[in-house]
Design a protein around this motif. Structure first.
Motif, PDB file in Angstrom:
ATOM      1  N   ALA A  56      57.361  43.131  37.957  1.00  0.00           N
ATOM      2  CA  ALA A  56      56.319  42.368  38.656  1.00  0.00           C
ATOM      3  C   ALA A  56      55.554  43.276  39.615  1.00  0.00           C
ATOM      4  O   ALA A  56      54.323  43.191  39.712  1.00  0.00           O
ATOM      5  CB  ALA A  56      56.937  41.195  39.411  1.00  0.00           C
ATOM      6  N   GLY A  57      56.267  44.161  40.290  1.00  0.00           N
ATOM      7  CA  GLY A  57      55.609  45.114  41.189  1.00  0.00           C
ATOM      8  C   GLY A  57      54.661  46.028  40.435  1.00  0.00           C
ATOM      9  O   GLY A  57      53.560  46.325  40.911  1.00  0.00           O
ATOM     10  N   GLN A  58      55.075  46.473  39.272  1.00  0.00           N
ATOM     11  CA  GLN A  58      54.210  47.332  38.459  1.00  0.00           C
ATOM     12  C   GLN A  58      52.984  46.567  37.985  1.00  0.00           C
ATOM     13  O   GLN A  58      51.876  47.113  37.957  1.00  0.00           O
ATOM     14  CB  GLN A  58      54.988  47.889  37.270  1.00  0.00           C
ATOM     15  N   ASP A  59      53.157  45.298  37.633  1.00  0.00           N
ATOM     16  CA  ASP A  59      52.020  44.479  37.200  1.00  0.00           C
ATOM     17  C   ASP A  59      51.012  44.298  38.330  1.00  0.00           C
ATOM     18  O   ASP A  59      49.803  44.428  38.126  1.00  0.00           O
ATOM     19  CB  ASP A  59      52.497  43.112  36.706  1.00  0.00           C
ATOM     20  N   VAL A  60      51.514  44.005  39.528  1.00  0.00           N
ATOM     21  CA  VAL A  60      50.631  43.806  40.684  1.00  0.00           C
ATOM     22  C   VAL A  60      49.895  45.111  40.997  1.00  0.00           C
ATOM     23  O   VAL A  60      48.698  45.112  41.281  1.00  0.00           O
ATOM     24  CB  VAL A  60      51.426  43.297  41.902  1.00  0.00           C
ATOM     25  N   SER A  61      50.613  46.214  40.932  1.00  0.00           N
ATOM     26  CA  SER A  61      49.991  47.513  41.192  1.00  0.00           C
ATOM     27  C   SER A  61      48.893  47.803  40.173  1.00  0.00           C
ATOM     28  O   SER A  61      47.816  48.293  40.525  1.00  0.00           O
ATOM     29  CB  SER A  61      51.058  48.604  41.149  1.00  0.00           C
ATOM     30  N   SER A  62      49.163  47.495  38.921  1.00  0.00           N
ATOM     31  CA  SER A  62      48.180  47.718  37.864  1.00  0.00           C
ATOM     32  C   SER A  62      46.923  46.888  38.101  1.00  0.00           C
ATOM     33  O   SER A  62      45.802  47.380  37.938  1.00  0.00           O
ATOM     34  CB  SER A  62      48.795  47.373  36.514  1.00  0.00           C
ATOM     35  N   VAL A  63      47.098  45.644  38.498  1.00  0.00           N
ATOM     36  CA  VAL A  63      45.950  44.782  38.789  1.00  0.00           C
ATOM     37  C   VAL A  63      45.146  45.359  39.951  1.00  0.00           C
ATOM     38  O   VAL A  63      43.915  45.408  39.909  1.00  0.00           O
ATOM     39  CB  VAL A  63      46.409  43.335  39.091  1.00  0.00           C
ATOM     40  N   GLY A  64      45.837  45.835  40.979  1.00  0.00           N
ATOM     41  CA  GLY A  64      45.149  46.435  42.128  1.00  0.00           C
ATOM     42  C   GLY A  64      44.328  47.646  41.734  1.00  0.00           C
ATOM     43  O   GLY A  64      43.188  47.811  42.174  1.00  0.00           O
ATOM     44  N   HIS A  65      44.907  48.496  40.896  1.00  0.00           N
ATOM     45  CA  HIS A  65      44.169  49.678  40.435  1.00  0.00           C
ATOM     46  C   HIS A  65      42.945  49.273  39.607  1.00  0.00           C
ATOM     47  O   HIS A  65      41.876  49.859  39.750  1.00  0.00           O
ATOM     48  CB  HIS A  65      45.069  50.591  39.608  1.00  0.00           C
ATOM     49  N   ASN A  66      43.103  48.277  38.760  1.00  0.00           N
ATOM     50  CA  ASN A  66      41.978  47.822  37.939  1.00  0.00           C
ATOM     51  C   ASN A  66      40.868  47.220  38.786  1.00  0.00           C
ATOM     52  O   ASN A  66      39.681  47.438  38.516  1.00  0.00           O
ATOM     53  CB  ASN A  66      42.447  46.830  36.879  1.00  0.00           C
ATOM     54  N   VAL A  67      41.226  46.477  39.809  1.00  0.00           N
ATOM     55  CA  VAL A  67      40.218  45.903  40.709  1.00  0.00           C
ATOM     56  C   VAL A  67      39.486  47.020  41.436  1.00  0.00           C
ATOM     57  O   VAL A  67      38.257  47.000  41.564  1.00  0.00           O
ATOM     58  CB  VAL A  67      40.877  44.919  41.711  1.00  0.00           C
ATOM     59  N   SER A  68      40.228  48.014  41.884  1.00  0.00           N
ATOM     60  CA  SER A  68      39.614  49.146  42.580  1.00  0.00           C
ATOM     61  C   SER A  68      38.649  49.898  41.661  1.00  0.00           C
ATOM     62  O   SER A  68      37.537  50.249  42.071  1.00  0.00           O
ATOM     63  CB  SER A  68      40.709  50.086  43.086  1.00  0.00           C
ATOM     64  N   ARG A  69      39.069  50.136  40.431  1.00  0.00           N
ATOM     65  CA  ARG A  69      38.183  50.814  39.467  1.00  0.00           C
ATOM     66  C   ARG A  69      36.936  49.987  39.189  1.00  0.00           C
ATOM     67  O   ARG A  69      35.829  50.520  39.085  1.00  0.00           O
ATOM     68  CB  ARG A  69      38.931  51.088  38.167  1.00  0.00           C
ATOM     69  N   GLY A  70      37.120  48.680  39.064  1.00  0.00           N
ATOM     70  CA  GLY A  70      35.973  47.798  38.818  1.00  0.00           C
ATOM     71  C   GLY A  70      35.004  47.799  39.983  1.00  0.00           C
ATOM     72  O   GLY A  70      33.783  47.812  39.789  1.00  0.00           O
ATOM     73  N   ALA A  71      35.533  47.793  41.196  1.00  0.00           N
ATOM     74  CA  ALA A  71      34.671  47.817  42.377  1.00  0.00           C
ATOM     75  C   ALA A  71      33.892  49.126  42.454  1.00  0.00           C
ATOM     76  O   ALA A  71      32.702  49.132  42.775  1.00  0.00           O
ATOM     77  CB  ALA A  71      35.512  47.623  43.638  1.00  0.00           C
ATOM     78  N   THR A  72      34.568  50.230  42.147  1.00  0.00           N
ATOM     79  CA  THR A  72      33.898  51.533  42.159  1.00  0.00           C
ATOM     80  C   THR A  72      32.798  51.583  41.100  1.00  0.00           C
ATOM     81  O   THR A  72      31.684  52.069  41.356  1.00  0.00           O
ATOM     82  CB  THR A  72      34.921  52.662  41.925  1.00  0.00           C
ATOM     83  N   ALA A  73      33.088  51.078  39.914  1.00  0.00           N
ATOM     84  CA  ALA A  73      32.091  51.065  38.844  1.00  0.00           C
ATOM     85  C   ALA A  73      30.910  50.181  39.207  1.00  0.00           C
ATOM     86  O   ALA A  73      29.754  50.532  38.953  1.00  0.00           O
ATOM     87  CB  ALA A  73      32.731  50.590  37.543  1.00  0.00           C
ATOM     88  N   THR A  74      31.176  49.044  39.811  1.00  0.00           N
ATOM     89  CA  THR A  74      30.100  48.130  40.215  1.00  0.00           C
ATOM     90  C   THR A  74      29.235  48.768  41.291  1.00  0.00           C
ATOM     91  O   THR A  74      28.003  48.688  41.235  1.00  0.00           O
ATOM     92  CB  THR A  74      30.690  46.797  40.719  1.00  0.00           C
ATOM     93  N   GLN A  75      29.881  49.423  42.261  1.00  0.00           N
ATOM     94  CA  GLN A  75      29.118  50.092  43.314  1.00  0.00           C
ATOM     95  C   GLN A  75      28.237  51.190  42.720  1.00  0.00           C
ATOM     96  O   GLN A  75      27.085  51.349  43.105  1.00  0.00           O
ATOM     97  CB  GLN A  75      30.055  50.698  44.363  1.00  0.00           C
ATOM     98  N   GLY A  76      28.783  51.933  41.746  1.00  0.00           N
ATOM     99  CA  GLY A  76      27.995  52.972  41.093  1.00  0.00           C
ATOM    100  C   GLY A  76      26.808  52.387  40.349  1.00  0.00           C
ATOM    101  O   GLY A  76      25.708  52.946  40.379  1.00  0.00           O
TER     102      GLY A  76
END
Length: 62
Positions: free
Chosen positions: A32-52
């Motif tokens: 579950a911790g790995q799943d939550v971490s993965s979601v956090g990384h994906n959200v961060s990548r999405g935010a960076t891509a959107t900002q770009g």
């Protein structure tokens, strides 16, 4: 069979069962911790891509 012998077998089974449940719970929490971490990384990548994309569209850079 004596009552003591049966009690020892019952206690041994209870301890083994408890150990199995505890070990499987650790794996579940870890997963579950790995799943939550993965979601956090994906959200961060999405935010960076959107900002770009916004920066490229508006011509503004931070």
């Amino acid at each position: 069979m004596s009552t003591k012998f049966i009690a020892r077998i019952a206690l041994s089974l209870a301890l083994l069962s408890g150990s199995a449940v505890t070990l499987s719970a650790c794996n579940t929490v870890r997963g579950a911790g790995q799943d939550v971490s993965s979601v956090g990384h994906n959200v961060s990548r999405g935010a960076t891509a959107t900002q770009g994309a916004i920066d490229r569209h508006t011509g503004v850079s931070p």
